[in-house]
Design an enzyme around this catalytic site. Structure first.
Site, PDB file in Angstrom:
ATOM      1  N   ASP A  49      34.814  40.139  49.987  1.00  0.00           N
ATOM      2  CA  ASP A  49      35.601  40.958  48.675  1.00  0.00           C
ATOM      3  C   ASP A  49      36.850  40.014  48.313  1.00  0.00           C
ATOM      4  OD1 ASP A  49      36.257  42.482  46.726  1.00  0.00           O
ATOM      5  OD2 ASP A  49      36.470  44.361  47.930  1.00  0.00           O
ATOM      6  N   ARG A  60      29.658  37.808  43.460  1.00  0.00           N
ATOM      7  CA  ARG A  60      29.375  39.018  42.878  1.00  0.00           C
ATOM      8  C   ARG A  60      30.779  39.080  41.853  1.00  0.00           C
ATOM      9  NH1 ARG A  60      28.344  44.255  44.586  1.00  0.00           N
ATOM     10  NH2 ARG A  60      29.835  46.023  44.100  1.00  0.00           N
TER      11      ARG A  60
END
Length: 314
Positions: free
Chosen positions: A136, A186
């Site tokens: 992330d 992502r």
């Protein structure tokens, strides 16, 4: 940047609210829409329900900013057990982690060793195509080191991906090197309180940059390089624009992946899966949910209205 969004992002960083707000009934009732539960078992049950509907999933244990070595080691051990439970249940679920959960603020090498443990453990039991450990992206001061550690890992392991944020001016440049190495990326809009010197302050500009970045990630060059793209957005207009453009480019639906959060745009998740797109849902769990929850509210005004309805509902 709207006043409401700024206030919610400030709340996400407030230590007093972080400790006390989760005890308030209407706050807990609201978060249940986005969090299936605080325990791993709750998250795994949600993952199984989504799998039964043809929707892929990622699991993330909420937490960030760990500054205790033993705690970071415990988080790493926890994720190893999560991977084992995913394997035992024969799920296609992947995992997403924050590097500050794994000790980035303590020592880069220590953090890197922890992420490698997860990558190797997930890789060991995966048949092709291999499941990915997603890294992330956190606040802007962490971008350089996150990308540095990601690139280091990607040179050795193909089953690692990274999140990038469309509201940062720098992301267009960052994508150039990620695409050239065939990265798994992502793409999100971004959910932190960043200054206008480094991030687009207006939603319309973030949306337009997101669209341009999505085009780069889905380009013929990117696909030829082996880039895997997960387009993480709940913006229906943006999703529609991307789908229309991709169709015009002749990109097959099964080569496109849209990603969303648990509890948001559920009908759209199901529709995309039915129409042949890959759709993945990030399922979060854990007790450290308040900062994450405030950032989710800041992303969409409709989420704030949902909070208000729970307040007046008692």
């Amino acid at each position: 940047m709207g006043m409401m969004r700024s206030a919610l992002l400030m709340a996400s960083e407030n230590s007093w609210l972080r400790e006390h707000a989760p005890r308030i009934g209407f706050v807990r009732r609201t978060v249940e829409r986005f969090l299936p539960g605080e325990k791993l078992e709750d998250a795994l049950a949600a993952v199984q329900r989504l799998a039964d509907s043809g929707i892929d999933t990622l699991l993330t244990h909420l937490g960030e900013g760990i500054t205790d070595r033993a705690e970071a080691e415990n988080v790493t051990t926890h994720y190893l057990s999560v991977i084992e439970k995913i394997r035992a249940a024969r799920l296609t679920t992947e995992i997403s982690v924050k590097l500050t959960q794994l000790g980035l603020d303590l020592d880069r090498e220590f953090c890197y060793a922890n992420i490698v443990k997860l990558i190797e453990w997930l890789r060991a039991g995966s048949a092709p195509p291999q499941k990915v450990v997603w890294i992330d992206m956190e606040q802007s001061p962490y971008v350089d080191v996150t990308l540095e550690l990601y690139r280091h890992a990607r040179k050795v392991y193909p089953n690692v991906g990274v999140c990038v944020q469309a509201y940062l001016y720098r992301t267009e440049r960052d994508l150039e090197s990620l695409i050239s190495m065939g990265a798994a990326v992502r793409l999100v809009k971004g959910a932190y309180n960043e200054p206008s010197e480094i991030a687009f302050p207006q939603k319309a500009d973030v949306d337009e940059n997101y669209f341009r970045l999505a085009q780069s990630l889905l380009s013929a060059d990117a696909r030829q390089a082996g880039v895997r793209t997960a387009l993480a957005t709940h913006d229906l207009n943006l999703i529609s624009r991307i789908r229309k453009w991709a169709s015009e480019q002749g990109i097959p639906k099964n080569q496109m992946e849209f990603a969303m959060l648990y509890g948001i745009q559920r009908e759209e998740q199901a529709r995309l899966a039915r129409e042949g797109y890959r759709c993945s849902v990030l399922v979060s769990y854990g007790s450290y949910w308040f900062p994450w929850f405030m950032r989710r509210l800041a992303e969409r005004p409709a989420n704030v209205l949902f909070l208000a309805r729970n307040f007046w509902g008692g």
